[in-house]
Motif scaffolding. Structure first.
Motif, short mmCIF file in Angstrom:
data_model
loop_
_atom_site.label_atom_id
_atom_site.label_comp_id
_atom_site.label_asym_id
_atom_site.label_seq_id
_atom_site.Cartn_x
_atom_site.Cartn_y
_atom_site.Cartn_z
N UNK A 137 41.48 51.99 -10.58
CA UNK A 137 40.32 51.34 -9.97
C UNK A 137 39.01 51.93 -10.46
N UNK A 138 39.08 53.07 -11.16
CA UNK A 138 37.88 53.72 -11.66
C UNK A 138 37.57 53.36 -13.12
N UNK A 139 38.48 52.64 -13.77
CA UNK A 139 38.33 52.35 -15.19
C UNK A 139 38.22 50.84 -15.42
N UNK A 140 37.28 50.46 -16.28
CA UNK A 140 36.99 49.04 -16.49
C UNK A 140 36.84 48.73 -17.97
N UNK A 141 37.28 47.54 -18.33
CA UNK A 141 36.92 47.01 -19.64
C UNK A 141 35.52 46.39 -19.50
N UNK A 142 34.87 46.12 -20.61
CA UNK A 142 33.53 45.53 -20.54
C UNK A 142 33.55 44.19 -19.83
N UNK A 143 34.54 43.37 -20.14
CA UNK A 143 34.58 42.02 -19.55
C UNK A 143 34.88 42.07 -18.05
#
Length: 204
Positions: A137-143
């Motif tokens: 939940x702390x890591x995201x892709x740009x999109x």
């Protein structure tokens, strides 16, 4: 046809269902794995429309150490998938399910001590899974970040995000996207710093 390692996933202590991997289905049906993945993708689209549990997608490393995706299908998901296949292929998969269920029954605890050991293993596995979920939940892709924050994804530069990550001690993780292949994941705090800097520049 490339020889694939058959992969089984057995439920622990009766709480999780036995699943069959899409790679094993490809091997049983003598189909290309990419075609099985395509069918699973389409099946998941139908599940989403019907508000049903989607097929779980995971990644593995192939013989060239590249990240690839595969699915884990429950029995009912497997039957849904096989509906459009030939009778002979359905028979092969059905017989394989029979073998899996026999193995599952054979793995049930035969004593109180065995039951406790299996329960301890389940608790540890659940704790590890929860830890991975908390981290995810702390890591995201740009999109994904752009979508959740109603922002144009093209406003984000990957090289700036990467530099911010290194500057503040955050690793750049990776995940597999069915449309774009391997994509970078950046920590939530990195996106927040990027957004704050972008807003500051707009105001000045």
């Amino acid at each position: 046809m490339e020889t694939k390692e058959l992969t089984l996933f057995k439920g622990n202590f009766g709480e999780a269902p036995v699943t069959m991997s899409s790679r094993e289905i490809a091997s049983l049906t003598e189909k290309e794995h990419r075609n099985i993945l395509r069918d699973c993708d389409e099946l998941n689209e139908s599940y989403e429309k019907l508000d049903l549990l989607k097929i779980e997608q995971i990644t593995y490393k192939d013989s060239r150490n590249r990240k690839q995706r595969e699915y884990r299908l429950t029995r009912i998901q497997c039957f849904d998938l096989m509906t459009g296949y030939s009778r002979e292929l359905r028979i092969k998969v059905n017989r394989r399910w029979e073998e899996l269920e026999k193995k599952e029954r054979a793995g049930l605890p035969t004593s109180f001590a065995d039951a406790l050991r299996q329960l301890a293993a389940v608790v540890e596995q659940n704790e590890q899974q929860q830890k991975r979920l908390d981290e995810a939940t702390q890591w995201y892709s740009i999109k994904r970040w752009a979508k959740e924050h109603a922002t144009d994804w093209r406003a984000y530069r990957w090289d700036v995000l990467k530099a911010l990550s290194h500057e503040h001690g955050y690793k750049v993780d990776k995940t597999f996207d069915k449309n774009y292949g391997e994509v970078n994941l950046y920590h939530r705090r990195v996106f927040e710093m990027y957004d704050n800097e972008r807003k500051w520049k707009q105001l000045h």
